[in-house]
Design an enzyme around this catalytic site. Structure first.
Site, short mmCIF file in Angstrom:
data_model
loop_
_atom_site.label_atom_id
_atom_site.label_comp_id
_atom_site.label_asym_id
_atom_site.label_seq_id
_atom_site.Cartn_x
_atom_site.Cartn_y
_atom_site.Cartn_z
N ASP A 100 6.72 4.70 -4.93
CA ASP A 100 5.36 4.47 -4.74
C ASP A 100 4.66 5.54 -5.84
O ASP A 100 4.80 7.01 -5.70
CB ASP A 100 4.78 4.82 -3.51
CG ASP A 100 3.28 4.59 -3.41
OD1 ASP A 100 2.65 3.63 -3.38
OD2 ASP A 100 2.69 5.76 -3.49
N TYR A 160 -2.23 8.94 -10.48
CA TYR A 160 -1.22 10.10 -10.14
C TYR A 160 -0.74 10.58 -11.51
O TYR A 160 -0.17 11.79 -11.69
CB TYR A 160 0.18 9.63 -9.47
CG TYR A 160 -0.21 9.36 -7.94
CD1 TYR A 160 -1.22 9.49 -7.48
CD2 TYR A 160 0.99 8.61 -6.92
CE1 TYR A 160 -1.60 8.82 -6.17
CE2 TYR A 160 0.87 8.16 -5.91
CZ TYR A 160 -0.38 8.44 -5.47
OH TYR A 160 -0.51 7.92 -4.29
N LYS A 209 -0.67 1.39 -8.32
CA LYS A 209 -2.02 1.19 -7.93
C LYS A 209 -2.76 1.20 -8.92
O LYS A 209 -2.85 1.88 -9.83
CB LYS A 209 -2.41 2.05 -6.85
CG LYS A 209 -1.50 2.20 -5.59
CD LYS A 209 -2.03 3.08 -4.68
CE LYS A 209 -0.88 3.71 -3.87
NZ LYS A 209 0.07 4.69 -4.53
N HIS A 257 -6.39 0.57 -5.25
CA HIS A 257 -6.19 2.00 -4.88
C HIS A 257 -7.42 2.45 -3.81
O HIS A 257 -7.05 3.05 -2.90
CB HIS A 257 -6.07 3.07 -5.79
CG HIS A 257 -5.24 4.44 -5.32
ND1 HIS A 257 -4.75 5.09 -6.24
CD2 HIS A 257 -5.06 4.80 -4.25
CE1 HIS A 257 -4.10 6.10 -5.71
NE2 HIS A 257 -4.30 5.97 -4.38
#
Length: 288
Positions: A47, A52, A81, A113
């Site tokens: 994931d 990120y 996401k 997200h």
């Protein structure tokens, strides 16, 4: 070691592993090391997210490591996401940037997200309009085969009901914070009624629940680690989990959740910890 049988079948027919590796705050060699340990331990889901900042790192790690473990891209389930800054008219471009950064072909699961748009006040009605536009982009990419499954993250029951009332393709997964201190009973019920799989993040309460007295006592009784007990609490209920660790030893330990079972009494003891506590700072319930 987990097997392909330890999966949940999504409403679109795709099989999603119950155990995945979270990669939040992991980058470069550190991420590669965790992915290597995870593949060796049997993890088959990974994931990430645009925010990120590590989609290229994850894609590179999988391309390099899968052959070393005798695996191919088809053996793993990749999740990413949409950046909340790309909600609305920019959603399609945001999705395609994630696909390009990952560099692994079709993405197995792609999520919205956050229910709100970055930069908008949570009470701004444009949040709902932007969500609708973003979901349309995901539906189009799903129909075209770019995304094998689509879903949402951090949605509340009202957000989910709103989406279900207007979508062409229902969400396959709802990813949210979930653990014994935040059981998400209403949300899990709504997901169950709609045929939406629940996937938990922060299953360990950012480490705080590892020190919870009841969790520690139960772990000692079971001869397991507190992390294994918390993860088992979820997967035993069909909730997928995404534990993250920088330490290969912890990555391996966290995989050992399919070779024991908690009793009904154990599950009740853990469920009694529910107090609505969130360990993630942002609360999606304030987003209209």
């Amino acid at each position: 070691m987990p097997t392909l049988q330890d999966c949940v079948q999504l409403n679109c027919g795709v099989q999603m592993p119950l155990l995945g590796l979270g990669t939040y705050h992991l980058h470069g060699d550190e991420l590669r090391c965790s992915v290597d340990a995870a593949l060796a331990a049997g993890y088959r889901a990974f994931d990430t997210a645009a925010v990120y900042g590590n989609e290229p790192d994850l894609g590179r790690a999988l391309r390099e490591l899968l052959p070393r473990h005798g695996l191919t891209r088809a053996d793993v389930f990749v999740i990413s996401k949409l950046d909340p800054a790309d909600h609305g008219a920019r959603a399609l471009d945001g999705c395609l940037r994630s696909v390009e950064r990952l560099g692994c072909g079709a993405v197995d699961l792609f999520l919205l997200h956050w229910p709100g748009t970055a930069g908008l006040d949570p009470a701004d009605p444009r949040n709902a309009a932007d969500r609708t536009l973003s979901w349309t982009a995901l539906e189009d990419l799903h129909r075209g085969g770019t995304f094998r499954a689509i879903g949402v993250s951090n949605y509340t029951p009202p957000h989910l009901r709103q989406l279900l009332s207007a979508c062409r393709v229902p969400p396959a997964v709802l990813q949210t914070e979930c653990h014994p201190a935040l059981c998400q009973t209403e949300l899990r019920r709504a997901c169950g009624e709609a045929g939406v799989a629940l996937q938990a993040y922060s299953s360990l309460g950012k480490g705080t629940l590892l020190r919870e007295r009841q969790v520690g006592a139960l772990a000692r009784e079971c001869g397991r680690t507190p992390a294994q007990v918390l993860l088992r609490w979820a997967v035993q209920q069909g909730v997928a989990v995404l534990p993250r660790s920088r330490e290969p030893r912890r990555v391996r330990e966290n995989a050992r959740v399919f070779d024991f079972e908690l009793s009904a009494q154990d599950m009740t003891r853990l469920g009694a910890l529910d107090c609505g506590r969130r360990f993630c700072k942002r609360d999606p319930s304030c987003v209209v």
